[in-house]
Write a protein that holds these residues in place. Sequence first.
Motif, PDB file in Angstrom:
ATOM      1  N   VAL A 159     -22.722  13.708  47.960  1.00  0.00           N
ATOM      2  CA  VAL A 159     -23.188  14.237  49.241  1.00  0.00           C
ATOM      3  C   VAL A 159     -22.536  13.495  50.406  1.00  0.00           C
ATOM      4  N   LEU A 160     -22.273  12.195  50.219  1.00  0.00           N
ATOM      5  CA  LEU A 160     -21.730  11.375  51.301  1.00  0.00           C
ATOM      6  C   LEU A 160     -20.424  10.677  50.924  1.00  0.00           C
ATOM      7  N   VAL A 161     -19.829  11.039  49.791  1.00  0.00           N
ATOM      8  CA  VAL A 161     -18.704  10.258  49.271  1.00  0.00           C
ATOM      9  C   VAL A 161     -17.515  10.211  50.230  1.00  0.00           C
ATOM     10  N   LYS A 162     -17.269  11.271  50.968  1.00  0.00           N
ATOM     11  CA  LYS A 162     -16.116  11.307  51.867  1.00  0.00           C
ATOM     12  C   LYS A 162     -16.484  11.075  53.328  1.00  0.00           C
ATOM     13  N   VAL A 163     -17.749  10.815  53.582  1.00  0.00           N
ATOM     14  CA  VAL A 163     -18.173  10.550  54.960  1.00  0.00           C
ATOM     15  C   VAL A 163     -17.483   9.311  55.544  1.00  0.00           C
ATOM     16  N   PRO A 164     -17.332   8.207  54.771  1.00  0.00           N
ATOM     17  CA  PRO A 164     -16.593   7.069  55.329  1.00  0.00           C
ATOM     18  C   PRO A 164     -15.160   7.433  55.724  1.00  0.00           C
ATOM     19  N   GLN A 165     -14.514   8.309  54.948  1.00  0.00           N
ATOM     20  CA  GLN A 165     -13.163   8.740  55.294  1.00  0.00           C
ATOM     21  C   GLN A 165     -13.165   9.556  56.575  1.00  0.00           C
ATOM     22  N   ILE A 166     -14.128  10.444  56.693  1.00  0.00           N
ATOM     23  CA  ILE A 166     -14.237  11.270  57.898  1.00  0.00           C
ATOM     24  C   ILE A 166     -14.492  10.403  59.130  1.00  0.00           C
ATOM     25  N   SER A 167     -15.429   9.467  59.012  1.00  0.00           N
ATOM     26  CA  SER A 167     -15.763   8.621  60.159  1.00  0.00           C
ATOM     27  C   SER A 167     -14.607   7.703  60.526  1.00  0.00           C
ATOM     28  N   ARG A 168     -13.819   7.288  59.550  1.00  0.00           N
ATOM     29  CA  ARG A 168     -12.664   6.422  59.835  1.00  0.00           C
ATOM     30  C   ARG A 168     -11.619   7.163  60.659  1.00  0.00           C
ATOM     31  N   ILE A 169     -11.332   8.412  60.283  1.00  0.00           N
ATOM     32  CA  ILE A 169     -10.354   9.203  61.035  1.00  0.00           C
ATOM     33  C   ILE A 169     -10.813   9.380  62.479  1.00  0.00           C
ATOM     34  N   VAL A 170     -12.094   9.728  62.641  1.00  0.00           N
ATOM     35  CA  VAL A 170     -12.624   9.975  63.985  1.00  0.00           C
ATOM     36  C   VAL A 170     -12.644   8.687  64.804  1.00  0.00           C
ATOM     37  N   ALA A 171     -13.111   7.595  64.200  1.00  0.00           N
ATOM     38  CA  ALA A 171     -13.242   6.339  64.930  1.00  0.00           C
ATOM     39  C   ALA A 171     -11.885   5.770  65.339  1.00  0.00           C
ATOM     40  N   ASN A 172     -10.893   5.869  64.459  1.00  0.00           N
ATOM     41  CA  ASN A 172      -9.573   5.331  64.762  1.00  0.00           C
ATOM     42  C   ASN A 172      -8.688   6.325  65.496  1.00  0.00           C
ATOM     43  N   ILE A 193     -17.934  17.753  47.596  1.00  0.00           N
ATOM     44  CA  ILE A 193     -16.588  17.202  47.791  1.00  0.00           C
ATOM     45  C   ILE A 193     -15.685  18.247  48.425  1.00  0.00           C
ATOM     46  N   LEU A 194     -15.822  19.499  48.009  1.00  0.00           N
ATOM     47  CA  LEU A 194     -15.018  20.579  48.572  1.00  0.00           C
ATOM     48  C   LEU A 194     -15.266  20.710  50.072  1.00  0.00           C
ATOM     49  N   THR A 195     -16.537  20.727  50.470  1.00  0.00           N
ATOM     50  CA  THR A 195     -16.874  20.863  51.889  1.00  0.00           C
ATOM     51  C   THR A 195     -16.311  19.711  52.707  1.00  0.00           C
ATOM     52  N   GLN A 196     -16.454  18.496  52.198  1.00  0.00           N
ATOM     53  CA  GLN A 196     -15.969  17.328  52.924  1.00  0.00           C
ATOM     54  C   GLN A 196     -14.443  17.300  52.993  1.00  0.00           C
ATOM     55  N   ASN A 197     -13.783  17.768  51.950  1.00  0.00           N
ATOM     56  CA  ASN A 197     -12.321  17.856  51.991  1.00  0.00           C
ATOM     57  C   ASN A 197     -11.845  18.855  53.044  1.00  0.00           C
ATOM     58  N   LEU A 198     -12.587  19.947  53.223  1.00  0.00           N
ATOM     59  CA  LEU A 198     -12.238  20.914  54.260  1.00  0.00           C
ATOM     60  C   LEU A 198     -12.354  20.286  55.648  1.00  0.00           C
TER      61      LEU A 198
END
Length: 271
Positions: free
Chosen positions: A56-69, A110-115
Motif C-alpha cells: 500500500v505504501l511501498v513506493k510512497v518514499p520514492q514518490i515523496s523523494r522525487i517531489v521533495a528534491n 504497486i501498479l497505481t504507485q508506478n503510474l
Amino acid sequence: RASLDPTRADTMSPASVERCVGEFRATLTRGALPSSECVSFGVSKGLSLGIVAGAVLVKVPQISRIVANGSAKGLRVSMFRSEVLSGTVAIAYFARSGIALAAYAELFFILTQNLVILALIRGFRDGEKKNAKKGKNDANDRRAVVVAFAFAAHVATVALLAFGVLANVSDKALETLYNCTTAVLIAGRAPQIAANFRTKSTGELSFASQALMSLGSAARIFTTAQEGGGVSMLLAYSMSSFMNWAILAQMLLYSKGGSSGKKRGGKRKTN
C-alpha cells in the motif's frame, strides 16, 4: 479455468484449512504445537497479508523523494514502464485463472504507485533546471498540469490494455503473455542497473522503497511455492527478486559517493 490455471493458491482443502485453524486455536488455549504443514500454511498466509499491507505504501518514499528534491535524475522510465506492463498482464492472468486474490493483491497497489511515479518523471525530468529559473511558482503550476495529464494518459493506456486487449484474448494467448513478463522485467530493469553501474550512482532512487520491494519479492517466492505456484509464476517472482536485490546492492555500494555529491549540491531528501 482449470486448463489455464497451473498456479492455484488454494492448494489446501477446506478441511485442511479448518484443521489448521483448530490447531492454532489449541496452541493459544493449551500450548499444543501445530503440525509442520499448518505452520507453513500460517507463515505463508501471514507473509501474504504482510506483503499486501506493505505494498500500500511501498513506493510512497520514492514518490515523496522525487517531489521533495524536485528531480527524477537517474530514474529510468523503462524500469517503471516494464513494471506497469508486467503487472497489468499478471493481474489479468491471475484474475482469469481464478487464483486467490491474496496471492497477487499487492500488484494493484504497486501498479497505481508506478503510474504516479511515471507521471512525476515526466513532470520533474528537468526539475533542477526549472527550479533555477525565475518564475518558480509558474513553473510549478505548469509542472502540476503536466503531471496530472501524464497520470491520466498512463491510466487510460493501462485501462485500454486491460479491458480493450487482455480481456478479449484467448486463455492460451494470455498465458503466453504472462510467461513473457519475466523477459519484460529483465528488459526494463537491466538499463537501470547498467545506468547505475555506468554513473556509479543510483540518482533519485529511494532506498526505503527499494528495500521494501526487495524484501517483499523474496517473501513472495516463499508464499508462491508454499501455495502451489507454477513454474512460470515462481520464475517471474524469482527474477524480479534478483533484480530488486541487485539494485539495492548498488544503492549500498554507491551510497558513499552519492551522498558526498549531494552534500556539494546542497541538502536533498535521502529516503
